[in-house]
Design an enzyme around this catalytic site. Structure first.
Site, PDB file in Angstrom:
ATOM      1  N   HIS A 122       0.877  -1.172   0.000  1.00 24.42           N
ATOM      2  CA  HIS A 122       0.000   0.000   0.000  1.00 24.42           C
ATOM      3  C   HIS A 122       0.916   1.226   0.000  1.00 24.42           C
ATOM      4  O   HIS A 122       2.016   1.175   0.553  1.00 24.42           O
ATOM      5  CB  HIS A 122      -0.826  -0.049   1.296  1.00 24.42           C
ATOM      6  CG  HIS A 122      -1.886   0.993   1.393  1.00 24.42           C
ATOM      7  ND1 HIS A 122      -1.616   2.282   1.803  1.00 24.42           N
ATOM      8  CD2 HIS A 122      -3.218   0.939   1.171  1.00 24.42           C
ATOM      9  CE1 HIS A 122      -2.751   2.965   1.819  1.00 24.42           C
ATOM     10  NE2 HIS A 122      -3.735   2.180   1.437  1.00 24.42           N
ATOM     11  N   ASP A 199       3.094  -4.610   8.084  1.00 30.95           N
ATOM     12  CA  ASP A 199       1.852  -3.870   7.894  1.00 30.95           C
ATOM     13  C   ASP A 199       0.710  -4.884   8.022  1.00 30.95           C
ATOM     14  O   ASP A 199       0.476  -5.700   7.127  1.00 30.95           O
ATOM     15  CB  ASP A 199       1.876  -3.205   6.504  1.00 30.95           C
ATOM     16  CG  ASP A 199       0.552  -2.520   6.165  1.00 30.95           C
ATOM     17  OD1 ASP A 199      -0.450  -2.749   6.878  1.00 30.95           O
ATOM     18  OD2 ASP A 199       0.517  -1.766   5.181  1.00 30.95           O
ATOM     19  N   GLN A 202      -4.407  -5.524   6.747  1.00 31.86           N
ATOM     20  CA  GLN A 202      -5.355  -6.473   6.142  1.00 31.86           C
ATOM     21  C   GLN A 202      -5.244  -7.875   6.742  1.00 31.86           C
ATOM     22  O   GLN A 202      -5.908  -8.789   6.259  1.00 31.86           O
ATOM     23  CB  GLN A 202      -5.127  -6.548   4.617  1.00 31.86           C
ATOM     24  CG  GLN A 202      -5.307  -5.226   3.898  1.00 31.86           C
ATOM     25  CD  GLN A 202      -6.762  -4.724   3.877  1.00 31.86           C
ATOM     26  OE1 GLN A 202      -7.687  -5.432   4.281  1.00 31.86           O
ATOM     27  NE2 GLN A 202      -6.952  -3.503   3.429  1.00 31.86           N
ATOM     28  N   LYS A 225     -10.878  -1.132  10.258  1.00 37.47           N
ATOM     29  CA  LYS A 225     -11.008  -2.294   9.373  1.00 37.47           C
ATOM     30  C   LYS A 225     -11.384  -3.552  10.156  1.00 37.47           C
ATOM     31  O   LYS A 225     -11.508  -4.626   9.595  1.00 37.47           O
ATOM     32  CB  LYS A 225      -9.690  -2.543   8.627  1.00 37.47           C
ATOM     33  CG  LYS A 225      -9.336  -1.443   7.627  1.00 37.47           C
ATOM     34  CD  LYS A 225      -8.124  -1.839   6.838  1.00 37.47           C
ATOM     35  CE  LYS A 225      -7.402  -0.690   6.182  1.00 37.47           C
ATOM     36  NZ  LYS A 225      -8.098  -0.112   5.046  1.00 37.47           N
ATOM     37  N   CYS A 371      -4.776   2.509  -3.680  1.00 39.51           N
ATOM     38  CA  CYS A 371      -3.540   3.022  -3.060  1.00 39.51           C
ATOM     39  C   CYS A 371      -2.389   2.036  -3.227  1.00 39.51           C
ATOM     40  O   CYS A 371      -1.547   1.897  -2.330  1.00 39.51           O
ATOM     41  CB  CYS A 371      -3.738   3.342  -1.578  1.00 39.51           C
ATOM     42  SG  CYS A 371      -5.021   4.539  -1.265  1.00 39.51           S
TER      43      CYS A 371
END
Ligand code: C6P
Length: 412
Positions: A122, A199, A202, A225, A371
């Site tokens: 991202h 990261d 997700q 999220k 993104c």
């Protein structure tokens, strides 16, 4: 028993109709919907406990502080951190990455060093490193991606030289849903003397994530999220690292003492304990309280069950998409190497048009480059439509999505 139909009863928004169709929300990778337990926790905080934290001795401030600290503890438990000192509340994944770039990178990276990231990141895990590299003169390198969207292990290993001081890698791609083997990447990076930043935007909302098992040094994720409110996110950092790092923002909560020296006409400042050293100013208290309710909700469902449900939905959707001859799906075909995100294009249609047409059926998906332009460049496409699933989605919704796509295919 994991029952999405029962779960749906907790989400008031799912009762909405859009364009005369029952709402089908397939834009979960952008942000999730909120259960009434989270909405209630936020409402109750403002109705009963609202005050600033760590500042006053009155009852309301004590209650707010207790809730805010408990939220840190709940998050620490959720990701297997050793203690709440390792949990810093930030606005979201983007801010967490910037925090590490400026609190750690600014003071530890120099000309000749390298930061290794990948082409599936991202922009939030690219741009802060590129900006900082211009200030500090280090190099940002990119591990390549295979044609099916998986990470090229070969490229990663080739790029992992002794100059690399930090490997910043996404756990799960927000475009393809590819799950990276961050445990192995962390092992390789550490053997090479580099730190590892994961990261988790997700991954943490969708599968069990344990920082000790992954052996990462930093992990970032966003509350919105994973059923929580917007404006609250988390940076996990290993305590020894956070202790040595400089603060990111200055002011308020992050200070132990500021003393003015009249002779030097300067202030001497000492920092507060962890994690407050990194939480300057009045924090998003209510966001933390809402996120705590979200984490309790997810824990009660069981993250293994969440993962299994989304895998089953993805498997079903991938199989049914084969019935649509004009649709190209990007990323791996084998659902074992990915989780609930499917990017696709419909021949003859722009991705935004596909999203708008699906909206007329009450189906919400995202379109554009999400993104993540370097990955779209790699796939040689300007953009894609993206369906992403969560705990409240059902096979029936996927079937309605496929029927809508079949009608769209025939529209040209
Ligand atoms: N991806 C998407 O639709 P923030 O905006 O700070 O909460 O999260 C940024 C971010 C960082 N890393 C990954 C892997 C992400 O997926 C995201 C957010 C959303 O894909 C919004 S662009």
């Amino acid at each position: 028993m994991f029952d999405p139909y029962k779960i749906r009863e907790d989400f008031p928004i799912l009762k909405r109709k859009i364009n005369n169709h029952p709402l089908i929300y397939f834009d979960n990778a952008a942000t999730s919907q909120k259960p009434k337990q989270v909405i209630e926790a936020v409402k109750e905080f403002y109705e009963k406990h609202n005050a600033n934290v760590h500042r006053a001795v009155h009852t309301l401030s004590m209650e707010a502080t207790e809730l805010y600290e408990e939220a840190h503890e709940e998050i620490a438990k959720f990701i297997g951190a050793e203690s709440m000192e390792e949990i810093v509340f930030v606005r979201g994944t983007t801010e967490a990455i910037n925090l590490v770039a400026y609190s750690w990178g600014l003071h530890n990276l120099k000309r000749g060093d390298e930061v290794l990231t990948s082409l599936m990141e991202h922009h939030s895990n690219i741009v802060p490193w590129e900006i900082l590299s211009k200030i500090k003169g280090f190099k940002v390198k990119y591990a390549d991606v295979n044609p099916d969207g998986t990470l090229s292990q070969e490229s990663l290993e080739e790029n992992l030289t002794s100059k690399v001081k930090l490997v910043c890698i996404t756990h799960v791609s927000n475009v393809t849903g590819v799950v990276n083997d961050v445990k192995t990447i962390a092992k390789l990076a550490h053997e090479n003397g580099a730190l590892v930043f994961v990261d988790g935007a997700q991954s943490v909302p969708h599968m069990p994530v344990d920082v000790h098992e992954l052996n990462c040094d930093f992990l970032a994720f966003s509350g919105h999220k994973m059923l929580g409110p917007t404006g609250i996110g988390i940076l996990y950092g290993r305590r020894e690292l956070l202790e040595k790092m400089e603060p990111f923002h200055g002011g308020g909560e992050m200070i132990r003492e500021v003393s003015f020296n009249p002779e030097k006409q300067r202030c001497t400042i000492s920092w507060n304990d962890l994690p407050w050293k990194f939480e300057a100013g009045t924090p998003n208290i209510c966001g933390a309280v809402g996120l705590m309710a979200a984490v309790k909700y997810l824990r009660a469902l069981g993250m293994e069950n969440v993962k299994a449900h989304e895998c089953a939905l993805t498997d079903h959707a991938m199989k049914r998409l084969e019935e649509c001859p004009k649709i190209t799906v990007y990323g791996p075909k084998d659902v074992r190497s990915k989780c609930g995100i499917i990017p696709f294009n419909v021949e003859g249609f722009n991705s935004h048009d596909v999203a708008l047409l699906l909206d007329s059926y009450g189906i919400m998906i995202r379109s554009g480059f999400h993104c993540a332009q370097p990955l779209h460049q790699k796939f040689k496409i300007p953009s894609s439509a993206r369906a992403s699933f969560y705990i409240y989605n059902t096979r029936e919704e996927i079937d309605r999505f496929i029927e809508a796509l079949k009608e769209i295919e025939q529209a040209l």
